[in-house]
Design an enzyme around this catalytic site. Structure first.
Site, PDB file in Angstrom:
ATOM      1  N   HIS A 260       0.771  -1.248   0.000  1.00 13.75           N
ATOM      2  CA  HIS A 260       0.000   0.000   0.000  1.00 13.75           C
ATOM      3  C   HIS A 260       0.808   1.307   0.000  1.00 13.75           C
ATOM      4  CE1 HIS A 260      -3.403  -2.591   1.108  1.00 13.75           C
ATOM      5  NE2 HIS A 260      -2.681  -3.055   2.115  1.00 13.75           N
TER       6      HIS A 260
HETATM    7  C1  BDR Z   1      -2.606   0.980   5.611  1.00 10.82           C
HETATM    8  O1  BDR Z   1      -2.771   0.459   6.919  1.00 10.82           O
HETATM    9  C2  BDR Z   1      -1.543  -0.018   7.413  1.00 10.82           C
HETATM   10  O2  BDR Z   1      -1.652  -1.294   7.912  1.00 10.82           O
HETATM   11  C3  BDR Z   1      -0.551   0.059   6.285  1.00 10.82           C
HETATM   12  O3  BDR Z   1       0.720   0.422   6.761  1.00 10.82           O
HETATM   13  C4  BDR Z   1      -1.121   1.088   5.357  1.00 10.82           C
HETATM   14  O4  BDR Z   1      -0.690   2.375   5.681  1.00 10.82           O
HETATM   15  C5  BDR Z   1      -3.332   0.077   4.653  1.00 10.82           C
HETATM   16  O5  BDR Z   1      -4.690   0.103   4.954  1.00 10.82           O
END
Ligand code: BDR
Ligand code: CA
Length: 332
Positions: A260
């Site tokens: 992500h």
């Molecule tokens: C986001 O949530 C976190 O777990 C990850 O680092 C990312 O920023 C994804 O939904």
């Protein structure tokens, strides 16, 4: 070519790690400051993880400032009962996608000499904005708590922000709940402040991040480089694929995995990586029973409000993975 000045606000997290490597090791960016915020794990852990990553990749010269240890309005652990409830419906893996440390899968050397600077994140961000001749891009990769407070505390510095390129939100992808994404869910009020600020926002939500999936061939390419950053990245990508896919089994991912936060940095390094996006008006739900933090995208323009967000849907995956490899190889 002059470098792009940026501030990275993060809560590492495996994908934050990848984002930090791209930011700190890409010659296109000048990372003025890294800040941390409670999100994936409590503030102490995410700060330790960020310091470990930065020291290991050779980014000791970049200052790190600690930020908020809880959302602006909601209680520190408001997210925990909801996640517990959510996990009852999933095949959860112990300690979630990022593990107990927040960065399970690699052992960093002990006695890291790198420490946070002595002022808090919001003040440090304001100093960077004040002192920079160029406008600065802010890249938030966790809950928007620090960034919202910056906007509220230093409104006269908002004009020094070029844009906010953030990982968060979701216009269609159904995850924890319809529209729901972790970062916006943790601090809905902060998200609302940021989205209503008037600063240009580029939103890398689940719509795009679940289409940019790495696989073993990407890990192998990175592992083939003979430097410690590439080794660390390849180990953590491998661990994250196992943990993420185990924690979110119903997604049906086995041999591929999202990364992500790296998307929101990559798009600053090279905006031509964005292959599909739409300018939309996006509101944030803060008063509901089920969807607090939802990024409500006005596709039909029913509000007649001006678009405030560029919502990203697709990226050039191959060139994105090339960037992951190039930046890993460029680290220590
Ligand atoms: C986001 O949530 C976190 O777990 C990850 O680092 C990312 O920023 C994804 O939904
Ligand atoms: Ca994150």
């Amino acid at each position: 070519m002059s470098k792009i000045p940026v501030i990275v606000d993060c809560d590492p997290g495996h994908d934050d790690m990848m984002a930090l490597v791209i930011a700190c090791c890409s010659p296109e960016l000048d990372v003025k400051l890294v800040t941390t915020v409670a999100g994936n794990k409590p503030l102490e852990l995410v700060t330790r993880n960020a310091l470990n990553v930065m020291h290991y990749i050779g980014a000791d010269h970049i200052p790190l400032a600690e930020g908020c240890d809880r959302p602006i309005v909601r209680p520190k652990d408001h997210v925990i009962p909801k996640l517990a409830e959510f996990r009852r419906h999933t095949d959860s893996i112990e300690n979630g996608a990022h593990g107990a440390s927040g960065l399970d899968g690699f052992t960093f050397p002990e006695n890291n000499p790198k420490k946070p600077i002595g002022i808090r994140a919001v003040e440090a961000m304001a100093n960077v904005l004040r002192e920079s001749e160029q406008k600065v891009t802010i890249i938030p990769l966790g809950p928007l708590t620090n960034v919202a407070l910056l906007l509220r505390c230093y409104p006269h510095l908002i004009s020094k922000i070029e844009k906010i390129s953030l990982m968060g939100g979701s216009s269609e992808f159904v995850f924890t709940r319809p529209f729901m994404e972790f970062n916006t869910f943790v601090d809905p009020e902060a998200t609302k402040i940021v989205f209503e600020s008037g600063v240009p926002i580029i939103m890398y939500g689940y719509d795009v991040t679940y289409t940019v999936l790495y696989d073993q061939s990407v890990i192998d390419r990175i592992a083939s480089h003979d430097n410690q950053t590439s080794y660390m990245v390849s180990q953590l990508l491998k661990a994250f694929m196992y943990r993420h896919n185990g924690a979110f089994k119903w997604l049906g991912l086995t041999d591929t995995c999202p990364i992500h936060d790296a998307c929101a940095v990559a798009g600053v390094v090279d905006p031509s990586l964005i292959t599909q996006s739409r300018y939309l008006h996006v509101d944030i739900e803060t008063g509901g029973d089920f969807l607090n933090g939802a990024t409500v995208c006005d596709y039909a323009n029913t509000t007649h409000l001006k678009p405030n967000v560029q919502v990203v849907y697709r990226m050039d995956n191959e060139r994105f993975f090339d960037l992951m490899e190039r930046c890993s190889a460029g680290g220590k």
